[in-house]
Design a protein around this motif. Structure first.
Motif, PDB file in Angstrom:
ATOM      1  N   ASP A  67      51.652  50.682  44.089  1.00  0.00           N
ATOM      2  CA  ASP A  67      51.034  49.356  44.201  1.00  0.00           C
ATOM      3  C   ASP A  67      49.943  49.124  43.155  1.00  0.00           C
ATOM      4  O   ASP A  67      49.260  48.091  43.174  1.00  0.00           O
ATOM      5  N   ALA A  68      49.750  50.077  42.244  1.00  0.00           N
ATOM      6  CA  ALA A  68      48.604  50.031  41.320  1.00  0.00           C
ATOM      7  C   ALA A  68      48.580  48.769  40.465  1.00  0.00           C
ATOM      8  O   ALA A  68      47.540  48.119  40.333  1.00  0.00           O
ATOM      9  N   ALA A  69      49.729  48.392  39.878  1.00  0.00           N
ATOM     10  CA  ALA A  69      49.754  47.222  38.989  1.00  0.00           C
ATOM     11  C   ALA A  69      49.449  45.944  39.758  1.00  0.00           C
ATOM     12  O   ALA A  69      48.637  45.117  39.313  1.00  0.00           O
ATOM     13  N   ALA A  70      50.075  45.770  40.913  1.00  0.00           N
ATOM     14  CA  ALA A  70      49.828  44.563  41.720  1.00  0.00           C
ATOM     15  C   ALA A  70      48.371  44.510  42.171  1.00  0.00           C
ATOM     16  O   ALA A  70      47.749  43.437  42.176  1.00  0.00           O
ATOM     17  N   ALA A  71      47.824  45.665  42.531  1.00  0.00           N
ATOM     18  CA  ALA A  71      46.432  45.723  42.975  1.00  0.00           C
ATOM     19  C   ALA A  71      45.486  45.373  41.824  1.00  0.00           C
ATOM     20  O   ALA A  71      44.563  44.560  41.987  1.00  0.00           O
ATOM     21  N   PHE A  72      45.715  45.970  40.655  1.00  0.00           N
ATOM     22  CA  PHE A  72      44.831  45.745  39.507  1.00  0.00           C
ATOM     23  C   PHE A  72      44.864  44.281  39.084  1.00  0.00           C
ATOM     24  O   PHE A  72      43.858  43.718  38.648  1.00  0.00           O
ATOM     25  N   GLU A  73      46.017  43.645  39.250  1.00  0.00           N
ATOM     26  CA  GLU A  73      46.170  42.238  38.874  1.00  0.00           C
ATOM     27  C   GLU A  73      45.287  41.326  39.725  1.00  0.00           C
ATOM     28  O   GLU A  73      44.932  40.229  39.287  1.00  0.00           O
ATOM     29  N   THR A  74      44.882  41.772  40.919  1.00  0.00           N
ATOM     30  CA  THR A  74      44.017  40.943  41.765  1.00  0.00           C
ATOM     31  C   THR A  74      42.576  40.908  41.252  1.00  0.00           C
ATOM     32  O   THR A  74      41.761  40.129  41.746  1.00  0.00           O
ATOM     33  N   LEU A  75      42.235  41.757  40.275  1.00  0.00           N
ATOM     34  CA  LEU A  75      40.864  41.835  39.755  1.00  0.00           C
ATOM     35  C   LEU A  75      40.684  41.077  38.440  1.00  0.00           C
ATOM     36  O   LEU A  75      39.563  40.896  37.975  1.00  0.00           O
ATOM     37  N   MET A  76      41.809  40.649  37.823  1.00  0.00           N
ATOM     38  CA  MET A  76      41.750  40.091  36.466  1.00  0.00           C
ATOM     39  C   MET A  76      42.718  38.924  36.318  1.00  0.00           C
ATOM     40  O   MET A  76      43.763  38.918  36.958  1.00  0.00           O
ATOM     41  N   PRO A  77      42.418  37.980  35.402  1.00  0.00           N
ATOM     42  CA  PRO A  77      43.320  36.848  35.163  1.00  0.00           C
ATOM     43  C   PRO A  77      44.424  37.206  34.165  1.00  0.00           C
ATOM     44  O   PRO A  77      44.782  36.421  33.290  1.00  0.00           O
ATOM     45  N   VAL A  78      44.963  38.403  34.306  1.00  0.00           N
ATOM     46  CA  VAL A  78      45.810  39.001  33.276  1.00  0.00           C
ATOM     47  C   VAL A  78      47.126  39.450  33.905  1.00  0.00           C
ATOM     48  O   VAL A  78      47.162  39.839  35.072  1.00  0.00           O
ATOM     49  N   ASP A  79      48.209  39.413  33.121  1.00  0.00           N
ATOM     50  CA  ASP A  79      49.517  39.880  33.583  1.00  0.00           C
ATOM     51  C   ASP A  79      49.569  41.402  33.497  1.00  0.00           C
ATOM     52  O   ASP A  79      49.676  41.968  32.412  1.00  0.00           O
ATOM     53  N   VAL A  80      49.462  42.062  34.654  1.00  0.00           N
ATOM     54  CA  VAL A  80      49.561  43.519  34.712  1.00  0.00           C
ATOM     55  C   VAL A  80      50.992  43.922  35.074  1.00  0.00           C
ATOM     56  O   VAL A  80      51.572  44.827  34.475  1.00  0.00           O
ATOM     57  N   LEU A  81      51.583  43.212  36.035  1.00  0.00           N
ATOM     58  CA  LEU A  81      52.930  43.560  36.520  1.00  0.00           C
ATOM     59  C   LEU A  81      53.999  43.453  35.429  1.00  0.00           C
ATOM     60  O   LEU A  81      54.971  44.199  35.440  1.00  0.00           O
ATOM     61  N   GLY A  82      53.805  42.530  34.499  1.00  0.00           N
ATOM     62  CA  GLY A  82      54.819  42.314  33.467  1.00  0.00           C
ATOM     63  C   GLY A  82      54.668  43.196  32.236  1.00  0.00           C
ATOM     64  O   GLY A  82      55.417  43.047  31.263  1.00  0.00           O
ATOM     65  N   LEU A  83      53.703  44.107  32.267  1.00  0.00           N
ATOM     66  CA  LEU A  83      53.440  44.930  31.079  1.00  0.00           C
ATOM     67  C   LEU A  83      54.468  46.052  30.972  1.00  0.00           C
ATOM     68  O   LEU A  83      54.649  46.829  31.903  1.00  0.00           O
TER      69      LEU A  83
END
Length: 375
Positions: A67-83
């Motif tokens: 769940d790390a990418a989805a979780a990290f995405e909640t802290l930033m206005p950035v696409d983490v899941l699509g990286l």
């Protein structure tokens, strides 16, 4: 206990002293500001050949779990899941008002997200990330790792002799590698506007790797002074100067870092701290009263941080946040915030330097065209 006694040292401390560095306190560490050749020579050498920077004061951490990418995405206005795998991205940690807690870099390494945060912010950042998403993924600081940056047009020639294969990387990608039994992680990135690499290396091997790099004919050691002048010429923000909790990504002219997928109309729009304010500013629903701009002086008078900016009638319109005589452009350059109506390119403003008005012009960033290797 003296101030210096309380400062931390990096694994390259003895090497800096051996090389004759002038050491200064920075982000809680004692760090080399320059070596005997001086800031100007170090700056020009990095632009022409390759410079080695000790950036081990930066914070390195791993986010681990499905769940790390989805979780990290909640802290930033950035696409983490699509990286994509071994791809790197610039990110902004925001507070609940949309103010910037820190800027950072992160890589999707498959088994984890590898994150690098600013040295002065790392304790607060790690605590913030842990508090917000620690129940969704493991937040693992990496104090056992040092970080070296090799920057400049000849960085690739020097590094590939030691680590063959790095020449295949393009800007903002990374790879695992090994050198003399040490596991490295190398990204083709940096904060100078030049081609180059950042190398995460076990602290136990940092000095040996630094010496091996300095033995290459292209490479010289570079201090914090030139690191600052290089990043300013590249139009890059310094946390605490050009961005902080009082600035939003829109005010800071960092909207390029907010991917479409996180904007209104995108499939994962919002859902980050301060989203309403940031997205309202982005959409023009909330007026933005000030903007970060590039400034160039019309006279050879260096304009430093905290210098007031005024209009032609002497009214205050903003503040300089970073400024110096740019060694490559050979002119006084600065970044700062001005009221939005003064942010258009070509606008004339004045800086109040010791009571004297110095004429400046709003110019496009960066001051020096970037030379990232995009393949």
């Amino acid at each position: 206990m003296s101030d210096t006694a309380a400062l931390l040292t990096t694994p390259l401390h003895a090497l800096h002293q051996e090389l004759g560095a002038r050491m200064v306190p920075f982000a809680g560490y004692t760090m080399p500001v320059q070596y005997p050749s001086g800031l100007m020579a170090e700056h020009q050498h990095t632009r022409a050949a390759a410079g080695l920077f000790d950036v081990s004061h930066m914070g390195q951490l791993r986010l681990v779990g499905p769940d790390a990418a989805a979780a990290f995405e909640t802290l930033m206005p950035v696409d983490v899941l699509g990286l994509g795998l071994h791809k790197q991205r610039y990110g902004l940690l925001l507070n609940d008002d949309g103010g910037i807690l820190d800027d950072l870099m992160f890589v999707n390494r498959g088994q984890d997200l590898f994150v690098v945060v600013n040295g002065a912010c790392k304790a607060q950042d790690i605590a913030h990330i842990q508090a917000r998403i620690g129940q969704r993924c493991q937040v693992l600081p990496m104090p056992e790792q040092a970080l070296l940056a090799l920057q400049g047009p000849q960085a690739v020639s020097a590094l590939q002799r030691l680590v063959p294969g790095v020449e295949q990387l393009v800007f903002m990608t990374g790879m695992a590698a090994s050198w003399q039994g040490a596991e490295l992680y190398i990204t083709r990135s940096g904060y100078t506007g030049e081609d180059g690499f950042e190398i995460s290396v076990p602290a136990t091997h940092a000095e040996a790797l630094a010496r091996a790099l300095l033995a290459q004919p292209e490479v010289r050691p570079i201090g914090l002074g030139a690191r600052n002048s290089l990043r300013l010429e590249a139009g890059l923000c310094l946390y605490g100067n050009d961005i902080d909790t009082t600035t939003t990504p829109v005010e800071a002219a960092l909207t390029w870092a907010i991917q479409k997928v996180r904007r209104r109309g995108g499939e994962r729009a919002g859902g980050f701290p301060g989203a309403e304010r940031v997205l309202d500013q982005l959409d023009g629903q909330l007026p933005v009263t000030r903007k970060r701009v590039g400034l160039m002086a019309k006279e050879r008078v260096p304009v430093r941080e905290h210098t007031a900016l005024i209009d032609d009638s002497g009214q205050p319109i903003g503040t300089v946040t970073s400024g110096l005589l740019g060694p490559s452009v050979n002119q006084p350059i600065a970044m700062g915030y001005v009221q939005t109506r003064y942010a258009a390119l070509g606008t004339s403003v004045q800086a109040l330097v010791r009571g004297k008005a110095v004429p400046m012009e709003v110019v496009a960033l960066p001051f020096v065209p970037p030379r990232y290797h995009r393949g």
